[in-house]
Design a protein around this motif. Structure first.
Motif, mmCIF file in Angstrom:
data_model
loop_
_atom_site.group_PDB
_atom_site.id
_atom_site.type_symbol
_atom_site.label_atom_id
_atom_site.label_comp_id
_atom_site.label_asym_id
_atom_site.label_seq_id
_atom_site.Cartn_x
_atom_site.Cartn_y
_atom_site.Cartn_z
ATOM 1 N N MET A 1 -51.376 -1.832 25.821
ATOM 2 C CA MET A 1 -52.200 -0.772 25.237
ATOM 3 C C MET A 1 -51.958 -0.648 23.730
ATOM 4 O O MET A 1 -52.883 -0.587 22.935
ATOM 5 C CB MET A 1 -51.870 0.559 25.928
ATOM 6 N N ILE A 2 -50.663 -0.620 23.358
ATOM 7 C CA ILE A 2 -50.322 -0.506 21.937
ATOM 8 C C ILE A 2 -50.821 -1.726 21.173
ATOM 9 O O ILE A 2 -51.375 -1.603 20.071
ATOM 10 C CB ILE A 2 -48.799 -0.344 21.759
ATOM 11 N N ALA A 3 -50.659 -2.906 21.769
ATOM 12 C CA ALA A 3 -51.115 -4.142 21.120
ATOM 13 C C ALA A 3 -52.626 -4.128 20.937
ATOM 14 O O ALA A 3 -53.148 -4.575 19.900
ATOM 15 C CB ALA A 3 -50.683 -5.352 21.942
ATOM 16 N N LYS A 4 -53.337 -3.590 21.918
ATOM 17 C CA LYS A 4 -54.796 -3.532 21.833
ATOM 18 C C LYS A 4 -55.234 -2.599 20.705
ATOM 19 O O LYS A 4 -56.138 -2.938 19.929
ATOM 20 C CB LYS A 4 -55.370 -3.056 23.166
ATOM 21 N N VAL A 5 -54.601 -1.446 20.618
ATOM 22 C CA VAL A 5 -54.931 -0.485 19.554
ATOM 23 C C VAL A 5 -54.639 -1.086 18.192
ATOM 24 O O VAL A 5 -55.418 -0.949 17.246
ATOM 25 C CB VAL A 5 -54.143 0.831 19.749
ATOM 26 N N TRP A 6 -53.482 -1.764 18.081
ATOM 27 C CA TRP A 6 -53.115 -2.369 16.794
ATOM 28 C C TRP A 6 -54.103 -3.460 16.402
ATOM 29 O O TRP A 6 -54.479 -3.578 15.224
ATOM 30 C CB TRP A 6 -51.702 -2.947 16.873
ATOM 31 N N ASN A 7 -54.533 -4.275 17.350
ATOM 32 C CA ASN A 7 -55.515 -5.319 17.047
ATOM 33 C C ASN A 7 -56.840 -4.720 16.594
ATOM 34 O O ASN A 7 -57.500 -5.248 15.690
ATOM 35 C CB ASN A 7 -55.737 -6.205 18.270
ATOM 36 N N GLN A 8 -57.226 -3.593 17.212
ATOM 37 C CA GLN A 8 -58.447 -2.913 16.781
ATOM 38 C C GLN A 8 -58.294 -2.379 15.358
ATOM 39 O O GLN A 8 -59.233 -2.446 14.548
ATOM 40 C CB GLN A 8 -58.773 -1.770 17.743
ATOM 41 N N PHE A 9 -57.103 -1.863 15.045
ATOM 42 C CA PHE A 9 -56.825 -1.365 13.708
ATOM 43 C C PHE A 9 -56.881 -2.501 12.683
ATOM 44 O O PHE A 9 -57.423 -2.348 11.592
ATOM 45 C CB PHE A 9 -55.461 -0.686 13.678
ATOM 46 N N GLU A 10 -56.341 -3.663 13.055
ATOM 47 C CA GLU A 10 -56.385 -4.822 12.167
ATOM 48 C C GLU A 10 -57.832 -5.236 11.903
ATOM 49 O O GLU A 10 -58.198 -5.560 10.775
ATOM 50 C CB GLU A 10 -55.612 -5.993 12.781
ATOM 51 N N ARG A 11 -58.663 -5.228 12.937
ATOM 52 C CA ARG A 11 -60.065 -5.603 12.760
ATOM 53 C C ARG A 11 -60.783 -4.587 11.882
ATOM 54 O O ARG A 11 -61.645 -4.939 11.072
ATOM 55 C CB ARG A 11 -60.752 -5.727 14.124
ATOM 56 N N LEU A 12 -60.429 -3.302 12.044
ATOM 57 C CA LEU A 12 -61.025 -2.253 11.222
ATOM 58 C C LEU A 12 -60.672 -2.452 9.754
ATOM 59 O O LEU A 12 -61.524 -2.313 8.867
ATOM 60 C CB LEU A 12 -60.549 -0.882 11.708
ATOM 61 N N LYS A 13 -59.411 -2.769 9.492
ATOM 62 C CA LYS A 13 -58.990 -3.005 8.113
ATOM 63 C C LYS A 13 -59.722 -4.198 7.516
ATOM 64 O O LYS A 13 -60.182 -4.149 6.372
ATOM 65 C CB LYS A 13 -57.478 -3.235 8.049
ATOM 66 N N LEU A 14 -59.825 -5.274 8.288
ATOM 67 C CA LEU A 14 -60.516 -6.465 7.805
ATOM 68 C C LEU A 14 -61.982 -6.163 7.527
ATOM 69 O O LEU A 14 -62.550 -6.627 6.534
ATOM 70 C CB LEU A 14 -60.374 -7.602 8.818
ATOM 71 N N SER A 15 -62.584 -5.348 8.385
ATOM 72 C CA SER A 15 -63.986 -4.958 8.179
ATOM 73 C C SER A 15 -64.147 -4.179 6.894
ATOM 74 O O SER A 15 -65.113 -4.384 6.140
ATOM 75 C CB SER A 15 -64.477 -4.113 9.361
ATOM 76 N N PHE A 16 -63.189 -3.260 6.604
ATOM 77 C CA PHE A 16 -63.280 -2.483 5.373
ATOM 78 C C PHE A 16 -63.156 -3.376 4.147
ATOM 79 O O PHE A 16 -63.930 -3.249 3.189
ATOM 80 C CB PHE A 16 -62.196 -1.403 5.314
ATOM 81 N N PHE A 17 -62.190 -4.281 4.163
ATOM 82 C CA PHE A 17 -61.999 -5.143 2.991
ATOM 83 C C PHE A 17 -63.182 -6.084 2.797
ATOM 84 O O PHE A 17 -63.502 -6.444 1.656
ATOM 85 C CB PHE A 17 -60.684 -5.915 3.118
ATOM 86 N N ASN A 18 -63.832 -6.485 3.871
ATOM 87 C CA ASN A 18 -65.064 -7.265 3.740
ATOM 88 C C ASN A 18 -66.201 -6.384 3.221
ATOM 89 O O ASN A 18 -66.983 -6.801 2.363
ATOM 90 C CB ASN A 18 -65.442 -7.879 5.087
ATOM 91 N N TRP A 19 -66.278 -5.142 3.744
ATOM 92 C CA TRP A 19 -67.341 -4.222 3.341
ATOM 93 C C TRP A 19 -67.254 -3.861 1.873
ATOM 94 O O TRP A 19 -68.268 -3.819 1.164
ATOM 95 C CB TRP A 19 -67.262 -2.943 4.176
ATOM 96 N N ARG A 20 -66.050 -3.618 1.382
ATOM 97 C CA ARG A 20 -65.908 -3.176 -0.007
ATOM 98 C C ARG A 20 -66.369 -4.260 -0.979
ATOM 99 O O ARG A 20 -66.677 -3.985 -2.127
ATOM 100 C CB ARG A 20 -64.472 -2.773 -0.288
ATOM 101 N N THR A 21 -66.442 -5.517 -0.500
ATOM 102 C CA THR A 21 -66.902 -6.612 -1.351
ATOM 103 C C THR A 21 -68.423 -6.693 -1.397
ATOM 104 O O THR A 21 -69.007 -6.987 -2.441
ATOM 105 C CB THR A 21 -66.327 -7.952 -0.849
ATOM 106 N N VAL A 22 -69.071 -6.404 -0.283
ATOM 107 C CA VAL A 22 -70.515 -6.617 -0.187
ATOM 108 C C VAL A 22 -71.322 -5.329 -0.250
ATOM 109 O O VAL A 22 -72.550 -5.375 -0.245
ATOM 110 C CB VAL A 22 -70.863 -7.364 1.122
ATOM 111 N N THR A 23 -70.650 -4.178 -0.309
ATOM 112 C CA THR A 23 -71.380 -2.914 -0.321
ATOM 113 C C THR A 23 -72.168 -2.741 -1.619
ATOM 114 O O THR A 23 -72.017 -3.519 -2.570
ATOM 115 C CB THR A 23 -70.414 -1.726 -0.113
#
Length: 209
Positions: A1-23
């Protein structure tokens, strides 16, 4: 469960860093303006020491984080906005100062250093992410220390020395310049850099995920 939440958090961070480039440019300007405001707010958290005209402030935390979060160009732009609006009359330099006096005063070089340091950190973070490398705490510390102690202090000392010579009419040795513009702040800056490094380590996505 903890690993799943952390992986989701990692994907969220990656999405933000990608978004801040193309926004949109509008969103980038708003983010930069937000960091300019934060820089101005922490400029008011200051301590003046009796032997130096340069105050201790919390600004470098925001300056470095601007580079980390906003990335190449926009971290520096956020600090340029801070300076330009301060020159224009917003009293958010240290001690509530505004206008060109702050830029040509003893802290003017440090203000210019904020822009260059944020640009450097943003550029370094972009290269770091593009290499598809796992996060390295020592690499992050190295980037932030260079930005703080080489760029900000380097330009800060140039500005302070010029102010002492041109405005005060007194020459100052390099050793005394260090005593005025670097030595009083080393311990506090090391603590701030450690704090920012931990936050950066936490916020940066692991590009290998």
């Amino acid at each position: 469960m903890i690993a799943k939440v952390w992986n989701q958090f990692e994907r969220l961070k990656l999405s933000f860093f990608n978004w801040r480039t193309v926004t949109t440019i509008t969103n980038k300007i708003l983010l930069a303006f937000a960091f300019a405001i934060l820089t101005g707010v922490l400029a008011q958290a200051k301590i003046y020491l009796p032997w130096t005209p340069v105050p201790i402030t919390g600004q470098t935390i925001i300056v470095l984080m601007a580079g980390v979060i906003l990335g190449k160009n926009w971290g520096g732009i956020s600090q340029a906005i801070y300076i330009l609006l301060g020159i224009s009359g917003i009293p958010w330099f240290a001690s509530g100062m505004s206008g060109t006096a702050a830029l040509i005063g003893p802290t003017g070089g440090y203000l210019i250093g904020f822009v260059v340091a944020a640009l450097f950190v943003g550029y370094a973070v972009e290269r770091y992410l593009s290499k598809n490398a796992s996060r390295s705490f020592l690499r992050i510390v190295g980037i932030l220390m260079f930005a703080n102690f080489v760029i900000i202090y380097g330009l800060g000392l140039i500005g302070l020395g010029a102010w002492m010579h041109l405005i005060k009419g007194s020459s100052i040795s390099f050793l005394n310049l260090i005593k005025l513009g670097v030595a009083p702040f080393i311990i506090g800056d090391l603590l701030k850099l450690f704090f920012v490094s931990i936050i950066t380590m936490f916020l940066l996505p692991n590009s290998k995920n």
